[in-house]
Design a protein around this motif. Structure first.
Motif, PDB file in Angstrom:
ATOM      1  N   UNK A  86      48.778  52.878  19.178  1.00  0.00           N
ATOM      2  CA  UNK A  86      49.298  52.673  20.533  1.00  0.00           C
ATOM      3  C   UNK A  86      50.203  51.450  20.605  1.00  0.00           C
ATOM      4  N   UNK A  87      49.818  50.391  19.913  1.00  0.00           N
ATOM      5  CA  UNK A  87      50.662  49.191  19.888  1.00  0.00           C
ATOM      6  C   UNK A  87      52.018  49.481  19.254  1.00  0.00           C
ATOM      7  N   UNK A  88      52.043  50.342  18.255  1.00  0.00           N
ATOM      8  CA  UNK A  88      53.315  50.672  17.606  1.00  0.00           C
ATOM      9  C   UNK A  88      54.265  51.373  18.570  1.00  0.00           C
ATOM     10  N   UNK A  89      53.732  51.966  19.595  1.00  0.00           N
ATOM     11  CA  UNK A  89      54.550  52.625  20.622  1.00  0.00           C
ATOM     12  C   UNK A  89      54.918  51.637  21.730  1.00  0.00           C
ATOM     13  N   UNK A  90      53.946  50.893  22.200  1.00  0.00           N
ATOM     14  CA  UNK A  90      54.164  49.993  23.337  1.00  0.00           C
ATOM     15  C   UNK A  90      54.963  48.746  22.969  1.00  0.00           C
ATOM     16  N   UNK A  91      54.696  48.176  21.790  1.00  0.00           N
ATOM     17  CA  UNK A  91      55.318  46.912  21.407  1.00  0.00           C
ATOM     18  C   UNK A  91      56.849  46.973  21.412  1.00  0.00           C
TER      19      UNK A  91
END
Length: 173
Positions: A86-91
């Motif tokens: 999820x962080x790889x998408x949001x960041x």
């Protein structure tokens, strides 16, 4: 009725375990694959397979706490992988927003410097505070992006999207 309620809760807990087993098995072979190293992938897959076998062999009529414990085991290994994904998408989205905000402040500072009337009400000391904040934020973003870029997807992120979001919040000092 009380006994029926207990059975319903235990059934719901069992279903939650089963749903999580299938969810993570599917995701580990798909989008989560690059967000877990080979050793952890093997251990997690074994846990999921053992849990699935347990559900159909001896886990059919367990108490709610047993199912909750199984679910916690799954989440202990699964949530970090899910969070990295999820962080790889949001960041990147948050970095993009922060970059756009920095650019908009740089434009304002340039227009102020050129004497644009819309900013003449701002005194030089306040604009200097803005300049310092923008420069500091830009340096911070460059450094943290560099640190993140050195990490592999299966490692804990150097920065979380919530930390970038904090930088986006306008503070008045």
């Amino acid at each position: 009725m009380i006994q029926q309620d207990c059975q319903e809760k235990e059934h719901n807990a069992k279903n939650a375990v089963e749903e999580n087993v299938y969810y993570y098995k599917h995701k580990l072979e798909g989008p989560y694959q690059t967000f877990i190293n080979a050793q952890d992938h093997q251990a997690f897959s074994e846990l999921l397979n053992c849990t699935e076998n347990w559900l159909y062999e001896e886990g059919a009529d367990q108490d709610k706490q047993t199912y909750i414990n199984k679910l916690e085991e799954i989440h202990k290994l699964g949530k970090p992988v899910q969070n990295r994904y999820q962080e790889s998408i949001w960041r990147p989205k948050m970095f993009e927003e922060l970059s756009a905000k920095i650019q908009s402040y740089m434009t304002i500072m340039e227009e102020y410097k050129n004497g644009r009337n819309s900013y003449c009400h701002i005194n030089a000391m306040d604009m200097d505070k803005v300049r310092v904040r923008v420069e500091d934020t830009q340096v911070w973003m460059t450094n943290i992006k560099y640190s993140q870029d050195k990490r592999t997807p299966d490692q804990e992120p150097a920065i979380h999207s919530t930390q970038i979001e904090e930088k986006l919040q306008v503070r008045k000092d």
